[in-house]
Scaffold this motif. Structure first.
Motif, PDB file in Angstrom:
ATOM      1  N   SER A 104      -3.900  -7.246   4.410  1.00  0.00           N
ATOM      2  CA  SER A 104      -3.227  -5.830   4.542  1.00  0.00           C
ATOM      3  C   SER A 104      -2.268  -6.257   3.306  1.00  0.00           C
ATOM      4  O   SER A 104      -1.955  -5.063   2.467  1.00  0.00           O
ATOM      5  CB  SER A 104      -2.507  -5.505   5.572  1.00  0.00           C
ATOM      6  N   ARG A 125      -1.989  -4.670  -0.811  1.00  0.00           N
ATOM      7  CA  ARG A 125      -0.868  -3.726  -1.131  1.00  0.00           C
ATOM      8  C   ARG A 125      -0.142  -4.676  -2.501  1.00  0.00           C
ATOM      9  O   ARG A 125       0.418  -4.031  -3.408  1.00  0.00           O
ATOM     10  CB  ARG A 125       0.069  -3.811  -0.004  1.00  0.00           C
ATOM     11  N   THR A 149      -9.639  -0.467   3.755  1.00  0.00           N
ATOM     12  CA  THR A 149      -8.147  -0.394   3.256  1.00  0.00           C
ATOM     13  C   THR A 149      -8.503  -0.182   1.780  1.00  0.00           C
ATOM     14  O   THR A 149      -7.605   0.824   0.901  1.00  0.00           O
ATOM     15  CB  THR A 149      -7.601  -1.831   3.321  1.00  0.00           C
ATOM     16  N   SER A 173      -2.604   5.599  11.573  1.00  0.00           N
ATOM     17  CA  SER A 173      -3.509   4.805  10.476  1.00  0.00           C
ATOM     18  C   SER A 173      -2.711   4.725   9.457  1.00  0.00           C
ATOM     19  O   SER A 173      -2.110   5.283   8.717  1.00  0.00           O
ATOM     20  CB  SER A 173      -4.811   5.611  10.268  1.00  0.00           C
ATOM     21  N   ALA A 174      -2.466   3.004   9.140  1.00  0.00           N
ATOM     22  CA  ALA A 174      -1.645   2.679   8.024  1.00  0.00           C
ATOM     23  C   ALA A 174      -2.420   3.087   6.893  1.00  0.00           C
ATOM     24  O   ALA A 174      -1.616   3.294   5.820  1.00  0.00           O
ATOM     25  CB  ALA A 174      -1.538   1.107   8.345  1.00  0.00           C
ATOM     26  N   GLN A 175      -3.773   3.087   6.893  1.00  0.00           N
ATOM     27  CA  GLN A 175      -4.425   3.315   5.791  1.00  0.00           C
ATOM     28  C   GLN A 175      -4.370   4.745   5.050  1.00  0.00           C
ATOM     29  O   GLN A 175      -4.001   4.929   4.092  1.00  0.00           O
ATOM     30  CB  GLN A 175      -5.946   2.957   5.779  1.00  0.00           C
ATOM     31  N   ARG A 200       1.008  -0.324  11.108  1.00  0.00           N
ATOM     32  CA  ARG A 200       1.526  -1.339  10.208  1.00  0.00           C
ATOM     33  C   ARG A 200       2.298  -0.650   9.170  1.00  0.00           C
ATOM     34  O   ARG A 200       1.764   0.222   8.559  1.00  0.00           O
ATOM     35  CB  ARG A 200       0.689  -2.435   9.646  1.00  0.00           C
ATOM     36  N   ILE A 256      -4.564  -3.287  17.055  1.00  0.00           N
ATOM     37  CA  ILE A 256      -5.985  -2.721  17.009  1.00  0.00           C
ATOM     38  C   ILE A 256      -6.945  -3.902  16.493  1.00  0.00           C
ATOM     39  O   ILE A 256      -8.189  -3.866  17.037  1.00  0.00           O
ATOM     40  CB  ILE A 256      -6.057  -1.527  16.207  1.00  0.00           C
ATOM     41  N   ASP A 257      -6.683  -4.678  15.456  1.00  0.00           N
ATOM     42  CA  ASP A 257      -7.698  -5.515  14.948  1.00  0.00           C
ATOM     43  C   ASP A 257      -7.872  -6.473  15.859  1.00  0.00           C
ATOM     44  O   ASP A 257      -8.772  -7.360  16.045  1.00  0.00           O
ATOM     45  CB  ASP A 257      -7.290  -6.038  13.715  1.00  0.00           C
ATOM     46  N   LYS A 270     -14.354   1.159  13.262  1.00  0.00           N
ATOM     47  CA  LYS A 270     -13.897  -0.025  12.523  1.00  0.00           C
ATOM     48  C   LYS A 270     -15.379  -0.491  11.695  1.00  0.00           C
ATOM     49  O   LYS A 270     -16.359   0.498  11.450  1.00  0.00           O
ATOM     50  CB  LYS A 270     -13.505  -1.028  13.205  1.00  0.00           C
TER      51      LYS A 270
HETATM   52  C1  S3P Z   1      -5.284  -1.565   7.839  1.00  0.00           C
HETATM   53  C2  S3P Z   1      -5.077  -0.752   8.646  1.00  0.00           C
HETATM   54  C3  S3P Z   1      -5.777  -0.626   9.900  1.00  0.00           C
HETATM   55  C4  S3P Z   1      -6.413  -1.901  10.228  1.00  0.00           C
HETATM   56  C5  S3P Z   1      -7.294  -2.604   9.151  1.00  0.00           C
HETATM   57  C6  S3P Z   1      -6.267  -2.790   8.098  1.00  0.00           C
HETATM   58  C7  S3P Z   1      -4.309  -1.688   6.416  1.00  0.00           C
HETATM   59  O1  S3P Z   1      -6.891   0.236   9.776  1.00  0.00           O
HETATM   60  O2  S3P Z   1      -7.517  -1.677  11.452  1.00  0.00           O
HETATM   61  O3  S3P Z   1      -7.873  -3.536   9.484  1.00  0.00           O
HETATM   62  O4  S3P Z   1      -4.230  -2.705   5.992  1.00  0.00           O
HETATM   63  O5  S3P Z   1      -3.786  -0.574   6.386  1.00  0.00           O
HETATM   64  P1  S3P Z   1      -6.417   2.013  10.180  1.00  0.00           P
HETATM   65  O6  S3P Z   1      -5.577   2.611   9.168  1.00  0.00           O
HETATM   66  O7  S3P Z   1      -7.542   2.765  10.031  1.00  0.00           O
HETATM   67  O8  S3P Z   1      -5.820   1.975  11.476  1.00  0.00           O
END
Ligand code: S3P
Length: 427
Positions: free
Chosen positions: A22, A26, A94, A165-167, A192, A311-312, A339
């Motif tokens: 992750s 970034r 991502t 969702s961090a993404q 995250r 989650i992962d 996923k």
């Molecule tokens: C991630 C966010 C998570 C995670 C993925 C990596 C990221 O997904 O499951 O492996 O780097 O922002 P979601 O944003 O769909 O929850």
């Protein structure tokens, strides 16, 4: 490709895992958006991160590798050039969702494509807020890749994410960076926060208040970034030791950002002995060595805010639940179904093949332990985390477990099988 894992083994030793995936995405992306040269140390060699790198190059970003250091020459968002090719995000959600956020603000058209798995994943969640900001985005059936993004002048928004969702949060923030006026994102539970931390580190005007992030468009300055080890990769090694009395692994230099550490907390609650040593910080991210000593585990119930923070790692909880005494229940994890594979169905099927009895729920799984696992042939479902969770399960089984699609481990953790073998001893 198939890999074979023989169990049961004693797990003992010291390891380092590749850089956090992750944070690596970034670092490349924000390095490209910053003004000046970013030196990245410890960038993940994962296939997903190479997808991000390839897309950025296709957008005209100069990225050079010298020894272990990756140099990104950032020219601001305006420095991105219209791509002459389709932007291939491979298996990486991502890559696709974060790039969508950037491209929403660029005055040209881009097409983002992915592999078979990524092409099935939900994208409306990212397209919707970006459209509200002024971007034009088309998806297949309104939901799936390929995504055609026609960016332009954006306005900041206030947006409440329907899922943690961090993404999606990151995509909105990356668009917000290029918008007119401030952007406020609110999430239902903490996901995250690497994007927020890195933006702040690079000088963005960003304020956080509980579940809300407020960003005022700012130019980013380039600063060097060191990527800590990936906790989500370390988790496989931790899980291999956690339920085995006498086992002991020490994993050095792992990122322990509190929005990622749900699995550590869950392991402790199950009765595992988990110690963090040598805690320190690099570019706003906490890092530590993680020592896990195996114990007899007990079942636990997991739901609510801890779920997005692990989650992962939930496929590993399913494996450990078969070894723990009592019932483990995971609820509120419906995101697992969208996923790289449907991870509830995939792990349910593999654990049943191993002879375990598990109960699937729409949003999780219940497993009563302890159960003896049979060494059989398992399917990796072309999903890196399923492949690696199966390898860990194989170490708890008696005999030789065969894992299909093993090469998919490279999506996040190149070298996984060698590392695991190095820690597994006959006595
Ligand atoms: C991630 C966010 C998570 C995670 C993925 C990596 C990221 O997904 O499951 O492996 O780097 O922002 P979601 O944003 O769909 O929850």
């Amino acid at each position: 490709m198939e890999m074979r894992v023989r169990g049961p083994k004693a797990i003992r030793g010291e390891a380092r895992v590749p850089g956090d995936k992750s944070i690596s995405h970034r670092a490349l992306i924000l390095g490209a958006l910053a003004h000046g040269e970013t030196e990245i140390r410890g960038l993940s060699p994962a296939r997903d991160v190479r997808s991000t790198e390839g897309c950025l190059r296709a957008l005209g970003v100069e990225i050079r590798k010298e020894g272990g250091v990756v140099h990104v020459i950032g020219r601001g968002p305006e420095g991105l050039a219209p791509p002459k090719v389709l932007l291939d995000c491979g298996n990486s959600g991502t890559t696709m969702r974060l790039l969508c956020g950037i491209l929403a603000g660029r005055p040209f058209e881009s097409v983002l494509v992915g592999d078979e798995s990524l092409s099935r994943r939900p994208m409306r969640r990212v397209a919707e807020p970006l459209r509200l900001m002024g971007a034009r985005i088309q998806a297949r059936e309104g939901e799936h890749p390929p995504l055609r993004v026609r960016g332009g002048r954006l306005r900041g928004i206030r947006y409440r994410l329907p899922v943690a969702s961090a993404q999606v949060k990151s995509a909105v923030l990356l668009a917000g960076l290029q918008a007119e006026g401030e952007t406020v994102v609110e999430e239902p539970a903490p996901s995250r926060d690497h994007t927020e931390r890195m933006l702040a580190y690079l000088g963005a005007k960003l304020e956080r208040d509980g579940l809300r992030v407020r960003l005022v468009p700012t130019e980013l300055g380039a600063r060097d970034i060191t990527v800590p080890g990936d906790l989500s990769s370390a988790a496989f090694l931790m899980a291999a030791a956690a339920a085995r009395p006498g086992a002991e692994v020490l994993i050095r230099g792992v990122g322990v950002n509190p929005t990622r550490t749900g699995f550590l907390e869950a392991l402790r609650e199950m009765g595992a002995d988990v110690t963090l040593l040598n805690g320190h910080e690099v570019n706003g991210e906490p890092v530590a060595d993680i020592l896990v000593r195996g114990r007899e585990l007990r079942g636990i119930e997991l739901s609510g805010d801890i779920i997005p923070r692990m989650i992962d790692e939930l496929p590993l909880v399913f494996v450990l639940a078969t070894q723990a005494i009592g019932t483990t229940v995971v609820r509120g994890a419906e995101e697992l179904r969208v996923k790289e594979s449907d991870r509830i169905a995939a792990m349910g099927e593999n654990l049943r093949r191993m002879g375990a009895s598990v109960e699937e729920h729409p949003d999780g799984m219940s497993i009563r332990g302890p159960q003896r696992l049979r060494a059989v042939r398992l399917s990796g479902f072309r999903d890196h985390r399923v492949v690696m969770a199966c390898a860990v399960a194989g170490l708890y089984a008696e005999g030789e477990t065969v894992i299909g699609d093993a090469e998919w481990a490279d999506v996040s953790f190149p070298g996984f099988f060698d590392l695991l073998e190095g820690l597994a001893h006959d006595r």
